[in-house]
Design a protein around this motif. Sequence first.
Motif, PDB file in Angstrom:
ATOM      1  N   SER A 107     -21.697  30.135 158.731  1.00 56.91           N
ATOM      2  CA  SER A 107     -21.566  28.882 157.985  1.00 56.91           C
ATOM      3  C   SER A 107     -20.286  28.845 157.159  1.00 56.91           C
ATOM      4  CB  SER A 107     -22.780  28.707 157.069  1.00 56.91           C
ATOM      5  OG  SER A 107     -22.630  27.572 156.238  1.00 56.91           O
ATOM      6  N   GLN A 108     -20.068  29.885 156.354  1.00 55.73           N
ATOM      7  CA  GLN A 108     -18.989  29.860 155.383  1.00 55.73           C
ATOM      8  C   GLN A 108     -17.621  30.175 155.976  1.00 55.73           C
ATOM      9  OE1 GLN A 108     -19.501  28.689 152.318  1.00 55.73           O
ATOM     10  NE2 GLN A 108     -21.626  28.406 152.954  1.00 55.73           N
ATOM     11  N   GLN A 129     -25.189  15.718 166.130  1.00 58.37           N
ATOM     12  CA  GLN A 129     -25.827  17.029 166.272  1.00 58.37           C
ATOM     13  C   GLN A 129     -26.800  17.055 167.450  1.00 58.37           C
ATOM     14  OE1 GLN A 129     -25.749  20.069 165.179  1.00 58.37           O
ATOM     15  NE2 GLN A 129     -27.646  20.718 166.138  1.00 58.37           N
ATOM     16  N   LEU A 134     -18.108  27.617 160.613  1.00 59.65           N
ATOM     17  CA  LEU A 134     -18.566  26.248 160.850  1.00 59.65           C
ATOM     18  C   LEU A 134     -18.072  25.252 159.801  1.00 59.65           C
ATOM     19  CD1 LEU A 134     -20.223  24.349 162.561  1.00 59.65           C
ATOM     20  CD2 LEU A 134     -22.278  25.113 161.377  1.00 59.65           C
ATOM     21  N   LEU A 135     -18.426  25.484 158.546  1.00 60.93           N
ATOM     22  CA  LEU A 135     -18.075  24.511 157.509  1.00 60.93           C
ATOM     23  C   LEU A 135     -16.569  24.356 157.315  1.00 60.93           C
ATOM     24  CD1 LEU A 135     -20.829  24.996 154.784  1.00 60.93           C
ATOM     25  CD2 LEU A 135     -20.512  23.070 156.351  1.00 60.93           C
ATOM     26  N   LEU A 193     -29.541  27.325 158.938  1.00 58.84           N
ATOM     27  CA  LEU A 193     -28.125  26.996 158.960  1.00 58.84           C
ATOM     28  C   LEU A 193     -27.874  25.586 159.466  1.00 58.84           C
ATOM     29  CD1 LEU A 193     -25.096  27.635 158.820  1.00 58.84           C
ATOM     30  CD2 LEU A 193     -25.296  28.725 161.046  1.00 58.84           C
ATOM     31  N   THR A 210     -26.022  22.820 157.232  1.00 56.79           N
ATOM     32  CA  THR A 210     -24.736  22.277 157.658  1.00 56.79           C
ATOM     33  C   THR A 210     -24.805  20.758 157.768  1.00 56.79           C
ATOM     34  OG1 THR A 210     -24.233  24.303 158.873  1.00 56.79           O
ATOM     35  CG2 THR A 210     -22.971  22.345 159.453  1.00 56.79           C
ATOM     36  N   GLU A 211     -25.879  20.248 158.365  1.00 55.84           N
ATOM     37  CA  GLU A 211     -26.054  18.797 158.462  1.00 55.84           C
ATOM     38  C   GLU A 211     -26.020  18.164 157.074  1.00 55.84           C
ATOM     39  OE1 GLU A 211     -28.886  18.544 162.457  1.00 55.84           O
ATOM     40  OE2 GLU A 211     -29.781  18.515 160.464  1.00 55.84           O
ATOM     41  N   VAL A 264     -22.330  18.282 155.590  1.00 57.21           N
ATOM     42  CA  VAL A 264     -21.426  17.336 156.242  1.00 57.21           C
ATOM     43  C   VAL A 264     -21.840  15.898 155.928  1.00 57.21           C
ATOM     44  CG1 VAL A 264     -20.542  16.511 158.454  1.00 57.21           C
ATOM     45  CG2 VAL A 264     -20.827  18.960 158.069  1.00 57.21           C
TER      46      VAL A 264
END
Length: 220
Positions: free
Chosen positions: A85-86, A183, A89-90, A141, A145-146, A149
């Motif tokens: 994630s960190q 997604q 992805l993000l 996760l 994340t959704e 964002v």
Amino acid sequence: MQRVVESPGVSAPPPSPDGRRSRWTEHRRARREELVGAAVAAVRLVGPDFSVDDVARSAGVSKTVIYRYFSDKDELIDAVLERISQAILLPRLMGELAVDRADDREQLRAVIAAFVSLIEDEPALYRFAYAQTGRAGRADLVAATEHAVATALGGLIRARLIEAGRPPEGAMTWAYGVVGMVQLASHWWSVARTVPAADLIEQLTALADGGLGTLLPPRG
């Protein structure tokens, strides 16, 4: 000639307990990060169903060493999800949202392309993250994340509406609608692969822009 009398040697004071504890804490943190990196490498090599043995081989240590830093595999999985994630992805998605583009369609396309390219570039990590959704009492996760964002996108939409003197109440509804659509469609595509990635990006951009284009004020 004057004789110089040397003082008896004085030993340096031993490190304070707090200093030793601080160094040990930093060593443990760094070692744990190394093992998380080895776990990420194991996921890339073996897939979502990696074992602790796979991580040990990747790190060049025994399973016993792994369990010195993680109480069980679930804790290791949580750490891998956090790393994905960190660090992966993000940064991609939020980085694209942070770019101020004059054209709304290009803004949407850039974010959608970043997500689809992640699936293309890191298929094993994507499958791993999605496989962990819904774990009882554990980090999710995909949902996190959704949320991140959608919150960022909602803030942009809200600002546009307020600037145009329009009610901003629909901003988060529309943001979550766009993020959820991208997604779910991308996850279906990751298995079905019915069209090339470039076509998927254009199709999703057309749908998202077609919806928001009727709701947002034109840029001045």
